[in-house]
Design an enzyme around this catalytic site. Structure first.
Site, PDB file in Angstrom:
ATOM      1  N   LYS A   1       1.025   4.126  -2.879  1.00  0.00           N
ATOM      2  CA  LYS A   1       0.662   5.517  -2.564  1.00  0.00           C
ATOM      3  C   LYS A   1       1.855   6.461  -2.769  1.00  0.00           C
ATOM      4  O   LYS A   1       1.680   7.599  -3.189  1.00  0.00           O
ATOM      5  CB  LYS A   1       0.126   5.611  -1.132  1.00  0.00           C
ATOM      6  CG  LYS A   1      -1.216   4.878  -0.932  1.00  0.00           C
ATOM      7  CD  LYS A   1      -2.307   5.480  -1.801  1.00  0.00           C
ATOM      8  CE  LYS A   1      -3.681   4.921  -1.478  1.00  0.00           C
ATOM      9  NZ  LYS A   1      -4.735   5.477  -2.345  1.00  0.00           N
TER      10      LYS A   1
ATOM     11  N   TYR B   1       0.840  -1.210   0.000  1.00  0.00           N
ATOM     12  CA  TYR B   1       0.000   0.000   0.000  1.00  0.00           C
ATOM     13  C   TYR B   1       0.874   1.259   0.000  1.00  0.00           C
ATOM     14  O   TYR B   1       0.625   2.208  -0.757  1.00  0.00           O
ATOM     15  CB  TYR B   1      -0.896  -0.058   1.231  1.00  0.00           C
ATOM     16  CG  TYR B   1      -1.923   1.048   1.348  1.00  0.00           C
ATOM     17  CD1 TYR B   1      -3.110   1.006   0.605  1.00  0.00           C
ATOM     18  CD2 TYR B   1      -1.733   2.115   2.221  1.00  0.00           C
ATOM     19  CE1 TYR B   1      -4.065   2.010   0.735  1.00  0.00           C
ATOM     20  CE2 TYR B   1      -2.681   3.114   2.351  1.00  0.00           C
ATOM     21  CZ  TYR B   1      -3.843   3.061   1.611  1.00  0.00           C
ATOM     22  OH  TYR B   1      -4.783   4.048   1.743  1.00  0.00           O
TER      23      TYR B   1
HETATM   24  P1  NDP Z   1     -13.525   2.312   0.993  1.00  0.00           P
HETATM   25  O1  NDP Z   1     -13.048   0.925   1.176  1.00  0.00           O
HETATM   26  O2  NDP Z   1     -14.558   2.870   1.915  1.00  0.00           O
HETATM   27  O3  NDP Z   1     -14.071   2.495  -0.519  1.00  0.00           O
HETATM   28  C1  NDP Z   1     -13.288   2.052  -1.586  1.00  0.00           C
HETATM   29  C2  NDP Z   1     -13.912   2.502  -2.882  1.00  0.00           C
HETATM   30  O4  NDP Z   1     -13.058   2.107  -3.953  1.00  0.00           O
HETATM   31  C3  NDP Z   1     -15.271   1.861  -3.140  1.00  0.00           C
HETATM   32  O5  NDP Z   1     -16.082   2.819  -3.780  1.00  0.00           O
HETATM   33  C4  NDP Z   1     -14.925   0.715  -4.088  1.00  0.00           C
HETATM   34  O6  NDP Z   1     -15.997   0.351  -4.968  1.00  0.00           O
HETATM   35  C5  NDP Z   1     -13.806   1.346  -4.888  1.00  0.00           C
HETATM   36  N1  NDP Z   1     -12.911   0.382  -5.532  1.00  0.00           N
HETATM   37  C6  NDP Z   1     -12.109  -0.544  -4.946  1.00  0.00           C
HETATM   38  N2  NDP Z   1     -11.435  -1.239  -5.880  1.00  0.00           N
HETATM   39  C7  NDP Z   1     -11.809  -0.728  -7.086  1.00  0.00           C
HETATM   40  C8  NDP Z   1     -11.476  -1.030  -8.430  1.00  0.00           C
HETATM   41  N3  NDP Z   1     -10.617  -2.009  -8.731  1.00  0.00           N
HETATM   42  N4  NDP Z   1     -12.075  -0.317  -9.421  1.00  0.00           N
HETATM   43  C9  NDP Z   1     -12.956   0.655  -9.137  1.00  0.00           C
HETATM   44  N5  NDP Z   1     -13.326   0.983  -7.879  1.00  0.00           N
HETATM   45  C10 NDP Z   1     -12.757   0.296  -6.864  1.00  0.00           C
HETATM   46  O7  NDP Z   1     -12.199   3.214   0.998  1.00  0.00           O
HETATM   47  P2  NDP Z   1     -11.948   4.706   1.509  1.00  0.00           P
HETATM   48  O8  NDP Z   1     -13.079   5.580   1.148  1.00  0.00           O
HETATM   49  O9  NDP Z   1     -11.483   4.647   2.908  1.00  0.00           O
HETATM   50  O10 NDP Z   1     -10.662   5.083   0.642  1.00  0.00           O
HETATM   51  C11 NDP Z   1     -10.735   5.842  -0.560  1.00  0.00           C
HETATM   52  C12 NDP Z   1      -9.320   6.202  -0.959  1.00  0.00           C
HETATM   53  O11 NDP Z   1      -8.703   6.946   0.096  1.00  0.00           O
HETATM   54  C13 NDP Z   1      -8.419   5.000  -1.216  1.00  0.00           C
HETATM   55  O12 NDP Z   1      -7.558   5.273  -2.283  1.00  0.00           O
HETATM   56  C14 NDP Z   1      -7.641   4.887   0.079  1.00  0.00           C
HETATM   57  O13 NDP Z   1      -6.400   4.248  -0.132  1.00  0.00           O
HETATM   58  C15 NDP Z   1      -7.487   6.339   0.442  1.00  0.00           C
HETATM   59  N6  NDP Z   1      -7.192   6.558   1.856  1.00  0.00           N
HETATM   60  C16 NDP Z   1      -8.072   6.186   2.827  1.00  0.00           C
HETATM   61  C17 NDP Z   1      -7.770   6.391   4.154  1.00  0.00           C
HETATM   62  C18 NDP Z   1      -8.674   6.018   5.270  1.00  0.00           C
HETATM   63  O14 NDP Z   1      -8.273   6.161   6.446  1.00  0.00           O
HETATM   64  N7  NDP Z   1      -9.884   5.567   5.028  1.00  0.00           N
HETATM   65  C19 NDP Z   1      -6.497   7.015   4.544  1.00  0.00           C
HETATM   66  C20 NDP Z   1      -5.663   7.375   3.438  1.00  0.00           C
HETATM   67  C21 NDP Z   1      -6.007   7.149   2.150  1.00  0.00           C
HETATM   68  P3  NDP Z   1     -17.166  -0.719  -4.523  1.00  0.00           P
HETATM   69  O15 NDP Z   1     -18.103   0.046  -3.614  1.00  0.00           O
HETATM   70  O16 NDP Z   1     -17.817  -1.116  -5.802  1.00  0.00           O
HETATM   71  O17 NDP Z   1     -16.468  -1.839  -3.810  1.00  0.00           O
END
Ligand code: NDP
Length: 248
Positions: free
Chosen positions: A159, A155
């Protein structure tokens, strides 16, 4: 901030941070294209909420890691809307584990989704944005991409890769008026972090000067700013939304 007339694509817009970003951009007047991979119910609910709040939204299913699917989907989006002004590369996953035990497939899956996914989507908007001589690309990286974290080598590598991609493309595309920036969230309350053990949560909270988790809305506010013309002279930069956890 006013995004009226703009078309924004938000990858992973169905849940968590992507959902908050979709609602925020829709609320500012953008037509929001909400991408998801496996949860049509969640994506449709987000789109319904955007519309209920007076905005415009549509859902598109594709896996960001699949370059052919991305190319096909963006072709369709461009046919449907004529232009894409904002791209938020938000889709992301984790497959955590100590490096000694990390399987190659967990490395590949995380790199393919979190880093190559952004490459695929930027490839698809690059030419149209160059032609229209305008665009704002926002890559959602992470505090982990700057600071690293034991148990998250895949990860963190993905990132950190997004950081280099953002800075390089900012330099490459600036002359065409395409801005490329990043938002680096810290510890945000979403499905991604909800399953962490209470003991792990406590350790993380102790490292945050503000002593609380952030919300998806906190991240969405930073994305909206970078997407807007208010940020017209800002490119190659990162907004850290982390309660002071890391100061980059
Ligand atoms: P969630 O797990 O809540 O949501 C993930 C989202 O990504 C969902 O909408 C999912 O779609 C979609 N997704 C996953 N894989 C794919 C793919 N292969 N193609 C298209 N869509 C995909 O994650 P977060 O909201 O927490 O995270 C969002 C971003 O923020 C990520 O990049 C994460 O790394 C980053 N982030 C998050 C942090 C946190 O503390 N939460 C901290 C730092 C960064 P579906 O609903 O269809 O599964």
């Amino acid at each position: 901030m006013d995004l009226t007339g703009k078309v924004a694509v938000v990858t992973g817009g169905s849940r968590g941070i992507g959902k908050a970003v979709s609602l925020r951009l829709g609320g500012l007047g953008a037509t929001v294209v909400i991408n998801y991979v496996s949860r049509p119910d969640a994506a449709q609910e987000t789109a319904d909420q955007v519309v209920k709040a007076g905005g415009k939204a549509a859902v598109y299913q594709f896996n960001v890691a699949d370059s052919a699917a991305v190319e096909h989907a963006f072709k369709k989006i461009l046919e449907d809307y004529g232009h894409i002004d904002i791209l938020v590369n938000n889709a992301g996953i984790t497959r955590d584990g100590l490096f000694m035990k990390m399987k190659e497939e967990d490395w590949d899956l995380v790199l393919d989704t979190n880093l190559k996914g952004a490459f695929n989507c930027i490839k698809a908007v690059n030419r149209p944005m160059m032609k229209q001589r305008a665009g704002s690309i926002i890559n959602i990286t992470s505090v982990i991409g700057f600071a690293g974290n034991a148990g998250q080598a895949n990860y963190a590598a993905a990132k950190a890769g997004l950081v280099g991609l953002t800075r390089s493309l900012a330099k490459e595309l600036a002359s065409r008026n395409i801005r490329v920036n990043g938002v680096a969230p810290g510890y945000i309350d979403t499905d991604m972090t909800r399953d962490l053990a209470d003991s792990v949560k406590e350790i993380i909270l102790n490292e945050i000067p503000m002593k609380s988790m952030g919300s998806a809305d906190d991240v969405a506010a930073a994305v909206a700013f970078l997407a807007s013309d208010e940020a017209r002279y800002i490119t190659g930069q990162f907004i850290h939304v982390n309660g002071g956890m890391f100061m980059g």
